[in-house]
Design a protein around this motif. Structure first.
Motif, PDB file in Angstrom:
ATOM      1  N   LEU A  37      41.875  35.458  39.346  1.00 56.43           N
ATOM      2  CA  LEU A  37      43.493  35.855  39.261  1.00 56.43           C
ATOM      3  C   LEU A  37      44.122  34.708  38.467  1.00 56.43           C
ATOM      4  CD1 LEU A  37      44.318  37.543  42.616  1.00 56.43           C
ATOM      5  CD2 LEU A  37      44.058  38.789  40.553  1.00 56.43           C
ATOM      6  N   PRO A  43      42.745  43.418  37.530  1.00 58.01           N
ATOM      7  CA  PRO A  43      42.887  43.777  39.090  1.00 58.01           C
ATOM      8  C   PRO A  43      41.264  44.296  39.611  1.00 58.01           C
ATOM      9  CG  PRO A  43      44.039  45.317  37.973  1.00 58.01           C
ATOM     10  CD  PRO A  43      44.029  44.149  36.978  1.00 58.01           C
ATOM     11  N   ALA A  46      39.503  41.173  40.888  1.00 61.71           N
ATOM     12  CA  ALA A  46      39.913  40.978  42.062  1.00 61.71           C
ATOM     13  C   ALA A  46      39.439  42.076  43.173  1.00 61.71           C
ATOM     14  CB  ALA A  46      41.399  40.601  41.969  1.00 61.71           C
TER      15      ALA A  46
END
Length: 107
Positions: A37, A43, A46
């Motif tokens: 991140l 995303p 993550a």
């Protein structure tokens, strides 16, 4: 009849190996997720690292239950069935590897 129980410390060593695996998955998933991140990864990366961390945390929480079941099975001469934990560890490891691969290829 074959005796499955051994007075050695095999069960304890196996428990410690599960603890190490779970700890590395949980801490590694969190650390790599944070690093990704901060590096501006998407995303998806993550989420993959979060899944690895979650899998490690669940494995760590199940360590005591797994150890008790192993001891009971060994003393009773029953076969061991640890497929659930093995599948969870494999899935969490796969999530960490996939997150790493996506992160590296996106750089």
């Amino acid at each position: 009849m074959t005796v499955l129980w051994d007075e050695g410390l095999q069960s304890e060593r196996t428990r410690l190996a599960w603890v190490r695996t779970a700890t590395v998955l949980a801490a590694g998933g969190l650390g790599l997720g944070g690093m990704a991140l901060r590096a501006g990864a998407g995303p998806a990366v993550a989420v993959l690292f979060a899944l690895a961390a979650l899998g490690g945390a669940v494995l760590l929480a199940r360590t005591g239950v797994r150890y008790r079941r192993v001891q009971e099975a060994l003393h009773a001469g029953r076969p061991l069935d640890e497929r659930t934990d093995a599948l969870l560890a494999w899935s969490a490891t796969l999530a960490a590897v996939a997150g790493s691969l996506v992160f590296v290829l996106s750089r």
